[in-house]
Design an enzyme around this catalytic site. Sequence first.
Site, PDB file in Angstrom:
ATOM      1  N   ALA A 175      -6.407 -13.816  -5.758  1.00 41.16           N
ATOM      2  CA  ALA A 175      -5.438 -14.302  -4.772  1.00 41.16           C
ATOM      3  C   ALA A 175      -4.427 -13.231  -4.377  1.00 41.16           C
ATOM      4  O   ALA A 175      -3.471 -13.513  -3.664  1.00 41.16           O
ATOM      5  CB  ALA A 175      -4.709 -15.526  -5.328  1.00 41.16           C
ATOM      6  N   SER A 195     -11.910 -15.095 -23.630  1.00 40.62           N
ATOM      7  CA  SER A 195     -11.043 -15.665 -22.600  1.00 40.62           C
ATOM      8  C   SER A 195     -11.327 -17.148 -22.435  1.00 40.62           C
ATOM      9  O   SER A 195     -12.491 -17.566 -22.360  1.00 40.62           O
ATOM     10  CB  SER A 195     -11.261 -14.961 -21.257  1.00 40.62           C
ATOM     11  OG  SER A 195     -10.585 -15.650 -20.221  1.00 40.62           O
ATOM     12  N   HIS A 252       0.819  -1.219   0.000  1.00 37.04           N
ATOM     13  CA  HIS A 252       0.000   0.000   0.000  1.00 37.04           C
ATOM     14  C   HIS A 252       0.852   1.269   0.000  1.00 37.04           C
ATOM     15  O   HIS A 252       0.342   2.361   0.205  1.00 37.04           O
ATOM     16  CB  HIS A 252      -0.991   0.001   1.167  1.00 37.04           C
ATOM     17  CG  HIS A 252      -2.123  -0.960   0.981  1.00 37.04           C
ATOM     18  ND1 HIS A 252      -3.339  -0.599   0.448  1.00 37.04           N
ATOM     19  CD2 HIS A 252      -2.215  -2.287   1.236  1.00 37.04           C
ATOM     20  CE1 HIS A 252      -4.123  -1.669   0.392  1.00 37.04           C
ATOM     21  NE2 HIS A 252      -3.456  -2.703   0.859  1.00 37.04           N
ATOM     22  N   LEU A 312      -2.396 -11.705  -6.458  1.00 35.68           N
ATOM     23  CA  LEU A 312      -1.196 -11.935  -7.247  1.00 35.68           C
ATOM     24  C   LEU A 312      -1.237 -11.196  -8.583  1.00 35.68           C
ATOM     25  O   LEU A 312      -0.500 -11.508  -9.510  1.00 35.68           O
ATOM     26  CB  LEU A 312      -1.006 -13.439  -7.479  1.00 35.68           C
ATOM     27  CG  LEU A 312      -0.942 -14.282  -6.195  1.00 35.68           C
ATOM     28  CD1 LEU A 312      -0.867 -15.761  -6.528  1.00 35.68           C
ATOM     29  CD2 LEU A 312       0.244 -13.868  -5.323  1.00 35.68           C
ATOM     30  N   ASP A 341       1.768  -3.081  -9.507  1.00 40.08           N
ATOM     31  CA  ASP A 341       1.435  -4.357 -10.148  1.00 40.08           C
ATOM     32  C   ASP A 341       1.767  -4.337 -11.632  1.00 40.08           C
ATOM     33  O   ASP A 341       2.367  -5.278 -12.173  1.00 40.08           O
ATOM     34  CB  ASP A 341      -0.043  -4.684  -9.949  1.00 40.08           C
ATOM     35  CG  ASP A 341      -0.407  -4.877  -8.494  1.00 40.08           C
ATOM     36  OD1 ASP A 341       0.520  -4.933  -7.654  1.00 40.08           O
ATOM     37  OD2 ASP A 341      -1.613  -4.962  -8.192  1.00 40.08           O
ATOM     38  N   SER A 377      -3.636 -10.739 -11.057  1.00 44.57           N
ATOM     39  CA  SER A 377      -4.162 -11.327 -12.286  1.00 44.57           C
ATOM     40  C   SER A 377      -4.664 -10.253 -13.239  1.00 44.57           C
ATOM     41  O   SER A 377      -4.520 -10.378 -14.463  1.00 44.57           O
ATOM     42  CB  SER A 377      -5.280 -12.322 -11.962  1.00 44.57           C
ATOM     43  OG  SER A 377      -6.335 -11.699 -11.242  1.00 44.57           O
TER      44      SER A 377
END
Length: 391
Positions: free
Chosen positions: A130, A74, A41, A132, A179, A134
């Site tokens: 999760a 997708s 953060h 991570l 990210d 995505s």
Amino acid sequence: MSEAVADTVAGAVAQRFTELYGAEPHGVWAAPGRVNLIGEHTDYNDGFVMPFALPHKAVAAVSRRADGVLRLHSADVEGGVTELRLDDLSPESDKNWTAYPAGVVWALREAGHAVTGADIHLSSTVPSGAGLSSSAALEVVVALALNDLFSLDLRGWQLARLCQRAENVYVGAPVGIMDQTASACCEAGHALFLDTRDLSQRQIPFDLAAEGMRLLVVDTQVKHSHSEGEYGKRRAGCEKGAALLGVDALRDVPYAELDAALARLGDEEEVRRLVRHIVTENERVERVVSLLESGDTRAIGPILVEGHASLRDDFRISCPELDLVVDTALSSGALGARMTGGGFGGSAIVLAEETDVDAITKAVTEAFSAAGFTTPRVFEAVPSAGARRLR
């Protein structure tokens, strides 16, 4: 992802593209998810972060179009091809997964880049929800493909900025820059020390296997969503703290002056907690960088634990499952552990000696069973390469 595996994956995604759209794609690209080693953060507070890329990737087969049409499919979502007109793309108009790739197209066009349409087929092994990244992997792989296909000549950090804008404005999620930068810019065998204010980067060697250690990711299976309100509340609270302290961002509060800064906030207890986490977390990132560069990797374990306590007690974004992972891992011999990602679910990381991995995994799994929680997914996190073209 080895070259042989990458070629196999690229071939499978390209074949499915051909089945969907009736022609071979112009290329196939991949972009990874990420784990954040330390620095949580801090990115939207102009601070320091230290992510590394995972072997888990979003892969996209893509072809150019010249007729203002965007077609999306997708392999990971039920349903057929979604067709959109580029001129109709507008922020927060789409609440489905398609908002992420469509948002990238919108952001590129809004920035003046001549993207005239595309056919896209996506497949991802990055676990959704999760913590991570995505969504960032999905954004970056589309951005890189369009950058190549339309000869935009944008660098990794520039693509990351555009992807962040897509998620902030088009999707409506107030995420920072970490990210997308990790997905676009990480290198294999390294963690990325990133200053989110000026986007300066240093690749820090991080080869745990060579030192007899492993870093485990424990996906608690508790899903979270950045676009939900609690993440935004924390960001707003940090911005309030910066305003009350008269600084541009909490990055500007020196660690040595933290106590004085907290005293100036008076009875703003919630803001005080948020400020304390951000300032101490930036200092933790700098300590980890120093230890890794000096070769004292095992010594970062206690710093990870400090970070978890701060996220749990000051930022208040942990959950019982995350706390159980950390407590159980530490009591089973882990060198360090903490939650990673946005919080309210998602994953924890565990730093451990190679010889202790099986015992720690077993203890965590049994603890979840005893608590009545969903069985966690545990896997090793290997620092991997950032986004690239596969074929």
